[in-house]
Motif scaffolding. Structure first.
Motif, PDB file in Angstrom:
ATOM      1  N   LEU A 182     -61.260  89.926  31.264  1.00 14.44           N
ATOM      2  CA  LEU A 182     -61.819  91.255  31.555  1.00 14.44           C
ATOM      3  C   LEU A 182     -62.808  91.178  32.720  1.00 14.44           C
ATOM      4  O   LEU A 182     -62.905  92.095  33.535  1.00 14.44           O
ATOM      5  CB  LEU A 182     -62.497  91.834  30.306  1.00 14.44           C
ATOM      6  CG  LEU A 182     -61.536  92.183  29.167  1.00 14.44           C
ATOM      7  CD1 LEU A 182     -62.304  92.601  27.914  1.00 14.44           C
ATOM      8  CD2 LEU A 182     -60.577  93.302  29.597  1.00 14.44           C
ATOM      9  N   LEU A 183     -63.510  90.071  32.786  1.00 11.42           N
ATOM     10  CA  LEU A 183     -64.447  89.897  33.902  1.00 11.42           C
ATOM     11  C   LEU A 183     -63.682  89.800  35.223  1.00 11.42           C
ATOM     12  O   LEU A 183     -63.974  90.517  36.186  1.00 11.42           O
ATOM     13  CB  LEU A 183     -65.290  88.632  33.646  1.00 11.42           C
ATOM     14  CG  LEU A 183     -66.270  88.231  34.732  1.00 11.42           C
ATOM     15  CD1 LEU A 183     -67.266  89.356  35.026  1.00 11.42           C
ATOM     16  CD2 LEU A 183     -67.044  86.969  34.319  1.00 11.42           C
ATOM     17  N   GLU A 184     -62.696  88.919  35.248  1.00 14.59           N
ATOM     18  CA  GLU A 184     -61.980  88.672  36.511  1.00 14.59           C
ATOM     19  C   GLU A 184     -61.083  89.854  36.888  1.00 14.59           C
ATOM     20  O   GLU A 184     -61.034  90.254  38.043  1.00 14.59           O
ATOM     21  CB  GLU A 184     -61.088  87.423  36.397  1.00 14.59           C
ATOM     22  CG  GLU A 184     -61.818  86.147  35.996  1.00 14.59           C
ATOM     23  CD  GLU A 184     -62.655  85.528  37.111  1.00 14.59           C
ATOM     24  OE1 GLU A 184     -62.378  85.825  38.287  1.00 14.59           O
ATOM     25  OE2 GLU A 184     -63.587  84.767  36.789  1.00 14.59           O
ATOM     26  N   LEU A 238     -60.291  86.317  26.590  1.00 11.64           N
ATOM     27  CA  LEU A 238     -60.252  87.750  26.879  1.00 11.64           C
ATOM     28  C   LEU A 238     -61.472  88.172  27.696  1.00 11.64           C
ATOM     29  O   LEU A 238     -61.362  88.923  28.675  1.00 11.64           O
ATOM     30  CB  LEU A 238     -60.197  88.541  25.560  1.00 11.64           C
ATOM     31  CG  LEU A 238     -60.183  90.064  25.708  1.00 11.64           C
ATOM     32  CD1 LEU A 238     -58.943  90.546  26.471  1.00 11.64           C
ATOM     33  CD2 LEU A 238     -60.245  90.747  24.334  1.00 11.64           C
ATOM     34  N   SER A 239     -62.610  87.658  27.306  1.00 11.80           N
ATOM     35  CA  SER A 239     -63.835  88.028  28.002  1.00 11.80           C
ATOM     36  C   SER A 239     -63.755  87.618  29.484  1.00 11.80           C
ATOM     37  O   SER A 239     -64.115  88.388  30.385  1.00 11.80           O
ATOM     38  CB  SER A 239     -65.003  87.346  27.284  1.00 11.80           C
ATOM     39  OG  SER A 239     -66.196  87.801  27.769  1.00 11.80           O
ATOM     40  N   ALA A 242     -68.128  92.683  32.426  1.00  8.02           N
ATOM     41  CA  ALA A 242     -68.652  91.489  31.756  1.00  8.02           C
ATOM     42  C   ALA A 242     -69.038  91.839  30.327  1.00  8.02           C
ATOM     43  O   ALA A 242     -69.738  92.829  30.091  1.00  8.02           O
ATOM     44  CB  ALA A 242     -69.859  90.949  32.517  1.00  8.02           C
ATOM     45  N   SER A 243     -68.569  91.018  29.380  1.00  2.00           N
ATOM     46  CA  SER A 243     -68.883  91.216  27.962  1.00  2.00           C
ATOM     47  C   SER A 243     -69.213  89.845  27.375  1.00  2.00           C
ATOM     48  O   SER A 243     -69.018  88.825  28.024  1.00  2.00           O
ATOM     49  CB  SER A 243     -67.672  91.796  27.239  1.00  2.00           C
ATOM     50  OG  SER A 243     -66.569  90.899  27.372  1.00  2.00           O
ATOM     51  N   ALA A 244     -69.689  89.834  26.149  1.00  3.83           N
ATOM     52  CA  ALA A 244     -69.933  88.553  25.476  1.00  3.83           C
ATOM     53  C   ALA A 244     -68.811  88.317  24.474  1.00  3.83           C
ATOM     54  O   ALA A 244     -68.514  89.201  23.662  1.00  3.83           O
ATOM     55  CB  ALA A 244     -71.276  88.572  24.766  1.00  3.83           C
ATOM     56  N   LEU A 304     -65.574  91.510  20.826  1.00  2.00           N
ATOM     57  CA  LEU A 304     -66.353  91.437  22.062  1.00  2.00           C
ATOM     58  C   LEU A 304     -67.651  92.195  21.828  1.00  2.00           C
ATOM     59  O   LEU A 304     -67.652  93.234  21.171  1.00  2.00           O
ATOM     60  CB  LEU A 304     -65.606  92.100  23.225  1.00  2.00           C
ATOM     61  CG  LEU A 304     -64.290  91.449  23.664  1.00  2.00           C
ATOM     62  CD1 LEU A 304     -63.619  92.334  24.718  1.00  2.00           C
ATOM     63  CD2 LEU A 304     -64.535  90.044  24.216  1.00  2.00           C
ATOM     64  N   ARG A 305     -68.741  91.663  22.377  1.00  5.30           N
ATOM     65  CA  ARG A 305     -70.019  92.376  22.266  1.00  5.30           C
ATOM     66  C   ARG A 305     -70.339  93.033  23.604  1.00  5.30           C
ATOM     67  O   ARG A 305     -70.353  92.374  24.642  1.00  5.30           O
ATOM     68  CB  ARG A 305     -71.144  91.410  21.891  1.00  5.30           C
ATOM     69  CG  ARG A 305     -72.441  92.135  21.544  1.00  5.30           C
ATOM     70  CD  ARG A 305     -73.644  91.213  21.589  1.00  5.30           C
ATOM     71  NE  ARG A 305     -73.963  90.820  22.954  1.00  5.30           N
ATOM     72  CZ  ARG A 305     -74.998  90.055  23.296  1.00  5.30           C
ATOM     73  NH1 ARG A 305     -75.794  89.568  22.363  1.00  5.30           N
ATOM     74  NH2 ARG A 305     -75.226  89.743  24.574  1.00  5.30           N
TER      75      ARG A 305
END
Ligand SMILES: Cc1ncc(COP(=O)(O)O)c(C=O)c1O
Length: 386
Positions: free
Chosen positions: A338-340, A334-335, A345-347, A360-361
């Motif tokens: 969401l980035l692409e 998922l991270s 950007a998340s952790a 997600l952080r």
């Protein structure tokens, strides 16, 4: 077949650093990425601190210091603990390090024999299990749950303690959850330490960034404790590399010997700047804390509005740990998506342990406008994909 040591192979990658690398690649291709993955303050270091470092360098503070650290800094820390927490700390028990991270090596290096166990929360800061395993120790993960404020259940901690258990790790305010332990939590853990003879290893790096109450150090509750702390977060000094450990007296000389051999000492002029941080930068710290708090109060409802679930809103540090399990059970995938796809950007929560899977952080060490942009992108992505 590999020539790489088994010890090096125990280290698990910090996946968020791979996300950082990919975010940078996308930025290099011209994409606009809202960077909410990293725990590095966006504020510059307060000027009074940088000036102090410049002056110290000009005045020749460019040599090795004592391995335990400059007496001035160790005494300034004693004063800080007395004034800020009402706790007496003997400067002899303070070991100055190049950040909180090396202090972890001193702590676990001085405490653990192979096979010794350290209890830690799941999810937690990923370096903890890596340090412990690297030194031949065994990380023992005890779950902490959003529905319970990401706090240990004392009875689960007690049940996890065995003959080889040396320490219980705590981190309040916490990375990744932003949760803060209250008086009752700390008192219960202190009682467990005193009854069973284990130590509490307390990572207090996010002190100064508690939005719901005063900072509480474990040293107010028990002497069977190690404190790890540093200047990276509250003082916006991540790149300076300055931290410290406060250890029970028996561990100071062992930690000093490790430091003498492995690191020699922390940077001389940075230690001098650290004295000024403690004594002259508290207004700056308060100003940054207010801004983080404003962002926190904005971001939590904005992420909820985007469709994420925040059962335990953060009280400290600069992270929101949001449940995205209904978007995808696989936080890593998922991270990256969401980035692409959303440019956010998340952790991934799984980076912090199996207990973080589905979460997600999001870091709010970024200004309000970017937080708003990030939350809006997440909302549109979810509308199109969930
Ligand atoms: C919980 C925790 N401890 C320690 C560190 C490392 O801090 P330092 O820069 O002092 O090495 C971090 C950095 O993100 C952290 O989140």
């Amino acid at each position: 077949m590999t020539d790489v040591s088994a010890r090096a192979q125990t280290i698990r990658p910090f996946v968020v650093m791979d996300i950082v690398a990919r975010a940078k690649e996308l930025e290099a291709q011209g994409r606009d990425i809202v960077r909410l993955e990293i725990g590095d303050p966006d504020f510059p270091t307060p000027e009074v601190i940088t000036r102090a470092a410049e002056a110290a360098m000009q005045e020749g503070s460019t040599h090795y210091t004592q391995s335990l650290g400059l007496p001035d800094l160790r005494c300034a820390l004693r004063d800080w603990y007395r004034d800020h927490y009402g706790v007496e700390v003997d400067p002899e028990n303070v070991v100055v390090t190049q950040g909180t991270s090396p202090a972890m090596l001193l702590l676990f290096g001085a405490l653990l024999d192979p096979g010794d166990e350290v209890i830690m929360p799941d999810p937690c800061y990923p370096a903890y299990p890596n340090y412990v395993a690297f030194l031949g120790g065994v990380p023992k993960l005890v779950p902490v749950r959003a529905s319970e404020g990401f706090r240990y259940r004392p009875e689960e901690v007690r049940a996890a303690i065995g003959p080889r258990t040396k320490a219980v790790m705590i981190n309040s305010p916490s990375n990744p959850t932003g949760a803060v332990l209250g008086e009752a939590d700390l008192a219960a853990l202190a009682a467990i330490a005193e009854e069973t003879g284990v130590y509490i290893a307390s990572d207090e790096i996010y002190h100064g960034l508690d939005f719901c109450g005063p900072d509480r150090t474990i040293l107010s509750y028990t002497d069977r404790a190690f404190v790890l702390n540093g200047f990276s977060k509250a003082y916006a000094m991540t790149g300076w590399r300055l931290g410290y450990m406060i250890a029970p007296p028996d561990f100071v000389r062992p930690a000093e010997k490790i430091q003498q051999n492995f690191f020699l000492a922390a940077n001389a002029f940075v230690q001098q700047a650290g004295v000024v941080a403690l004594t002259q930068a508290q207004d700056d710290v308060a100003r940054m804390r207010e801004l983080y708090d404003e962002r926190r109060r904005f971001l939590v409802p904005a992420l909820e509005e985007a469709g994420l679930t925040i059962e335990c809103p953060p009280c400290g540090a600069f992270y929101v740990f949001a449940d995205a399990g209904h978007w995808s059970p696989d936080s890593l995938e998922l991270s990256y998506r969401l980035l692409e796809e959303a440019g956010v950007a998340s952790a991934p929560g799984v980076d912090f342990g199996a207990g973080g899977e589905g979460f997600l952080r999001f870091s709010y060490a970024t200004d309000l406008a970017r937080l708003a942009e990030g939350a809006a992108r997440l909302k549109s992505w979810a509308q199109a994909n969930v």
